[in-house]
Design a protein around this motif. Structure first.
Motif, PDB file in Angstrom:
ATOM      1  N   GLN A  67      13.958   6.302  -4.958  1.00  0.00           N
ATOM      2  CA  GLN A  67      13.832   6.061  -3.343  1.00  0.00           C
ATOM      3  C   GLN A  67      14.607   7.077  -2.624  1.00  0.00           C
ATOM      4  N   GLU A  68      15.535   7.964  -3.284  1.00  0.00           N
ATOM      5  CA  GLU A  68      16.164   9.216  -2.272  1.00  0.00           C
ATOM      6  C   GLU A  68      15.066  10.223  -2.110  1.00  0.00           C
ATOM      7  N   PHE A  69      13.786  10.139  -3.020  1.00  0.00           N
ATOM      8  CA  PHE A  69      12.994  11.171  -2.903  1.00  0.00           C
ATOM      9  C   PHE A  69      11.463  10.660  -2.326  1.00  0.00           C
ATOM     10  N   VAL A  70      11.085   9.509  -2.834  1.00  0.00           N
ATOM     11  CA  VAL A  70       9.817   8.988  -2.230  1.00  0.00           C
ATOM     12  C   VAL A  70      10.124   7.358  -1.918  1.00  0.00           C
ATOM     13  N   GLU A  71       9.453   7.146  -0.717  1.00  0.00           N
ATOM     14  CA  GLU A  71       9.662   5.684  -0.671  1.00  0.00           C
ATOM     15  C   GLU A  71       9.076   4.488  -1.291  1.00  0.00           C
ATOM     16  N   LEU A  72      10.020   3.658  -1.621  1.00  0.00           N
ATOM     17  CA  LEU A  72       9.492   2.520  -2.495  1.00  0.00           C
ATOM     18  C   LEU A  72       9.240   1.358  -1.379  1.00  0.00           C
ATOM     19  N   ILE A  73       8.339   0.428  -1.934  1.00  0.00           N
ATOM     20  CA  ILE A  73       8.100  -0.682  -1.315  1.00  0.00           C
ATOM     21  C   ILE A  73       9.067  -1.753  -1.138  1.00  0.00           C
ATOM     22  N   ASP A  74       9.922  -1.737  -2.083  1.00  0.00           N
ATOM     23  CA  ASP A  74      10.834  -2.916  -2.063  1.00  0.00           C
ATOM     24  C   ASP A  74      12.023  -2.638  -3.187  1.00  0.00           C
ATOM     25  N   ASP A  75      12.853  -3.543  -3.714  1.00  0.00           N
ATOM     26  CA  ASP A  75      13.517  -3.171  -4.662  1.00  0.00           C
ATOM     27  C   ASP A  75      13.101  -3.738  -5.928  1.00  0.00           C
ATOM     28  N   SER A  76      11.819  -3.895  -6.421  1.00  0.00           N
ATOM     29  CA  SER A  76      11.277  -4.569  -7.736  1.00  0.00           C
ATOM     30  C   SER A  76      11.388  -3.253  -8.529  1.00  0.00           C
ATOM     31  N   GLU A  77      11.271  -3.387  -9.689  1.00  0.00           N
ATOM     32  CA  GLU A  77      11.286  -2.400 -10.966  1.00  0.00           C
ATOM     33  C   GLU A  77      10.044  -1.583 -10.822  1.00  0.00           C
ATOM     34  N   ILE A  78      10.072  -0.317 -11.077  1.00  0.00           N
ATOM     35  CA  ILE A  78       8.890   0.589 -11.319  1.00  0.00           C
ATOM     36  C   ILE A  78       8.087   0.430 -12.409  1.00  0.00           C
ATOM     37  N   ASP A  79       9.002  -0.146 -13.611  1.00  0.00           N
ATOM     38  CA  ASP A  79       8.243  -0.133 -15.029  1.00  0.00           C
ATOM     39  C   ASP A  79       7.901   1.424 -15.389  1.00  0.00           C
ATOM     40  N   ILE A  80       9.126   2.256 -15.486  1.00  0.00           N
ATOM     41  CA  ILE A  80       8.611   3.435 -15.656  1.00  0.00           C
ATOM     42  C   ILE A  80       8.340   3.490 -17.036  1.00  0.00           C
ATOM     43  N   GLU A  81       7.091   4.404 -17.501  1.00  0.00           N
ATOM     44  CA  GLU A  81       6.576   4.295 -18.841  1.00  0.00           C
ATOM     45  C   GLU A  81       6.337   5.667 -19.075  1.00  0.00           C
ATOM     46  N   GLY A  82       6.188   6.569 -18.348  1.00  0.00           N
ATOM     47  CA  GLY A  82       6.001   8.004 -18.843  1.00  0.00           C
ATOM     48  C   GLY A  82       6.665   9.074 -17.794  1.00  0.00           C
ATOM     49  N   MET A  83       6.854  10.062 -18.512  1.00  0.00           N
ATOM     50  CA  MET A  83       7.512  11.300 -17.748  1.00  0.00           C
ATOM     51  C   MET A  83       7.253  12.483 -18.374  1.00  0.00           C
ATOM     52  N   ASP A  84       6.843  13.389 -17.506  1.00  0.00           N
ATOM     53  CA  ASP A  84       6.833  14.799 -18.069  1.00  0.00           C
ATOM     54  C   ASP A  84       7.322  15.910 -16.989  1.00  0.00           C
ATOM     55  N   TYR A  85       7.704  17.237 -17.434  1.00  0.00           N
ATOM     56  CA  TYR A  85       8.105  18.010 -16.734  1.00  0.00           C
ATOM     57  C   TYR A  85       6.895  19.102 -16.625  1.00  0.00           C
ATOM     58  N   ALA A  86       6.626  19.848 -15.414  1.00  0.00           N
ATOM     59  CA  ALA A  86       5.553  21.032 -15.347  1.00  0.00           C
ATOM     60  C   ALA A  86       5.803  21.660 -14.125  1.00  0.00           C
ATOM     61  N   ASP A  87       5.998  23.024 -14.233  1.00  0.00           N
ATOM     62  CA  ASP A  87       5.856  23.906 -13.348  1.00  0.00           C
ATOM     63  C   ASP A  87       6.596  23.487 -12.016  1.00  0.00           C
ATOM     64  N   GLY A  88       7.904  23.170 -12.602  1.00  0.00           N
ATOM     65  CA  GLY A  88       9.164  22.849 -11.430  1.00  0.00           C
ATOM     66  C   GLY A  88       8.979  21.498 -10.939  1.00  0.00           C
ATOM     67  N   TYR A  89       8.117  20.231 -11.640  1.00  0.00           N
ATOM     68  CA  TYR A  89       8.094  19.297 -11.054  1.00  0.00           C
ATOM     69  C   TYR A  89       8.585  18.331 -12.250  1.00  0.00           C
ATOM     70  N   LEU A  90       9.178  17.210 -11.930  1.00  0.00           N
ATOM     71  CA  LEU A  90       9.497  16.212 -12.935  1.00  0.00           C
ATOM     72  C   LEU A  90       8.404  15.224 -12.304  1.00  0.00           C
ATOM     73  N   TRP A  91       7.480  14.716 -13.457  1.00  0.00           N
ATOM     74  CA  TRP A  91       6.376  13.566 -13.045  1.00  0.00           C
ATOM     75  C   TRP A  91       6.886  12.485 -13.528  1.00  0.00           C
ATOM     76  N   ILE A  92       6.702  11.129 -12.935  1.00  0.00           N
ATOM     77  CA  ILE A  92       6.919   9.667 -13.211  1.00  0.00           C
ATOM     78  C   ILE A  92       5.719   9.030 -12.971  1.00  0.00           C
ATOM     79  N   VAL A  93       5.484   8.072 -13.756  1.00  0.00           N
ATOM     80  CA  VAL A  93       4.631   7.169 -13.737  1.00  0.00           C
ATOM     81  C   VAL A  93       4.810   5.849 -14.209  1.00  0.00           C
ATOM     82  N   GLY A  94       4.708   4.603 -13.329  1.00  0.00           N
ATOM     83  CA  GLY A  94       4.810   3.221 -13.431  1.00  0.00           C
ATOM     84  C   GLY A  94       3.665   2.600 -14.017  1.00  0.00           C
ATOM     85  N   SER A  95       3.769   1.326 -14.830  1.00  0.00           N
ATOM     86  CA  SER A  95       2.808   0.986 -15.649  1.00  0.00           C
ATOM     87  C   SER A  95       1.591   0.595 -14.807  1.00  0.00           C
TER      88      SER A  95
END
Length: 357
Positions: A67-95
């Motif tokens: 939430q320090e970098f993008v706005e979240l809707i509330d304080d519920s879990e993101i359920d982070i399931e995937g992560m990758d790094y490419a071209d200077g960015y860290l990518w994250i996806v929820g379920s």
């Protein structure tokens, strides 16, 4: 298929604030060029950075709240399931999944009521990229090759019901019924668990649904505005996504990562089942410019090895390339780790397997 060859075990050391929601629920990992490991848990709304301390040991734990970098809707879990790094960015996806409440095993009437309740934590509909500069996630930064060009944090645009991807999938012949029904992930509903990024192409692996034994990789491209929004870009054929169907022995996709131009696919049981987990190679995926369907007889999809299997423990969840002893290595981190994998309350071993050519 070759038997798995364990090259090494890497000790991951967290700080005193780490608990079972992190160490016992690791679901994603990515290695960045500076040698850092980035990890995510499906129970939290933060990402964790570990730095190399000595050969085979990572520590100096740092926590960063998304939430320090993008706005979240509330304080519920993101359920982070995937992560990758490419071209200077860290990518994250929820379920992107719905969930059904679990029975507690106390009162039958109440448990039956709980089994009828379906909900989605709003933050699960998250696809985000965060710039990384000198080993630190930042809101924005200049690129090294052009001072006028900037990298900035951004998330896939939300819509009234969910986000742009789910809205597009509602009309899909294969996935639309699952999205419209709001079928929970543990009932073979939509459940994103894999993420691999190369250039402007993003590949999302689905744990579910599995259709007649075929699992699905969704391919998208995005474009960003400086307001921090990602939108779905039209592909060459005018559509917003592609689908790649793979027959990985009836398994769902639990994670993805690139090895050269090939996609490494971690397959595991869908829904809440226990069973063998297998690692596959999908060859030359970047050459595909339309919907595809592959089985092992095609020569494009190949089973590399089975992971060691323990009922009720060591559920492989995260993958990242990890060169080791001059070999191509594949690091695996685990959800529900076996107690022997945890030498202390704040540390855990990850495995590095040889990755066959």
């Amino acid at each position: 298929m070759s038997d798995p060859f364990l090259l090494s075990r890497i000790l991951l050391k967290f700080d005193r604030d780490a608990d079972d929601d992190l160490i016992g629920e690791l679901s994603a990992v990515a290695k960045t060029p500076d040698g850092s490991l980035w990890l995510g848990s499906d129970e939290l709304t933060s990402i964790e950075r570990l730095s190399p301390l000595e050969p085979g040991v990572y520590g100096a734990h740092q926590l960063f709240r998304i939430q320090e970098f993008v706005e979240l809707i509330d304080d519920s879990e993101i359920d982070i399931e995937g992560m990758d790094y490419a071209d200077g960015y860290l990518w994250i996806v929820g379920s992107h999944s719905f969930k059904r409440k679990k029975p507690k095993g106390t009162k039958t009437e109440k448990d039956l009521e709980r089994l009828s309740e379906i909900k989605r934590d709003a933050n699960r509909n998250l696809l985000v990229r965060i710039p990384v500069l000198n080993g630190q996630p930042v809101q924005s930064c200049a690129t090294s090759d052009d001072a006028g060009d900037r990298r900035f944090a951004a998330a896939l645009t939300r819509t009234e019901a969910s986000n742009l991807l789910l809205d597009a999938l509602k009309k899909d012949d294969h996935l639309g019924p699952f999205v419209e029904m709001q079928l929970p992930s543990k009932d073979n509903g939509l459940d994103i668990e894999g993420l691999a990024v190369r250039g402007d192409r993003i590949f999302l692996g689905l744990r579910g649904p599995v259709l007649r034994g075929w699992s699905i990789v969704i391919e998208i491209q995005v474009e960003a505005s400086e307001t921090g929004q990602l939108t779905l870009k039209k592909l060459d054929d005018g559509r917003r996504y592609r689908k790649h169907f793979v027959d990985i022995n009836g398994l769902g996709i639990r994670e993805l990562c690139f090895h050269g131009d090939d996609l490494i696919v971690l397959g595991g049981p869908t829904m809440a089942l226990e069973g063998t987990m297998q690692v596959f190679r999908l060859k030359d995926v970047l050459e595909r410019d339309r919907d595809t369907l592959w089985d092992e007889e095609s020569g494009v999809l190949k089973l590399l090895f089975n992971l060691p299997f323990t009922i009720g423990a060591d559920h492989a969840e995260g993958l990242t390339l990890f060169p080791c002893f001059e070999e191509d290595g594949l690091m695996v981190v685990y959800d529900s780790p076996h107690p022997e994998r945890r030498p202390s309350d704040r540390s855990i071993f990850a495995d590095v397997f040889r990755l066959p050519k």
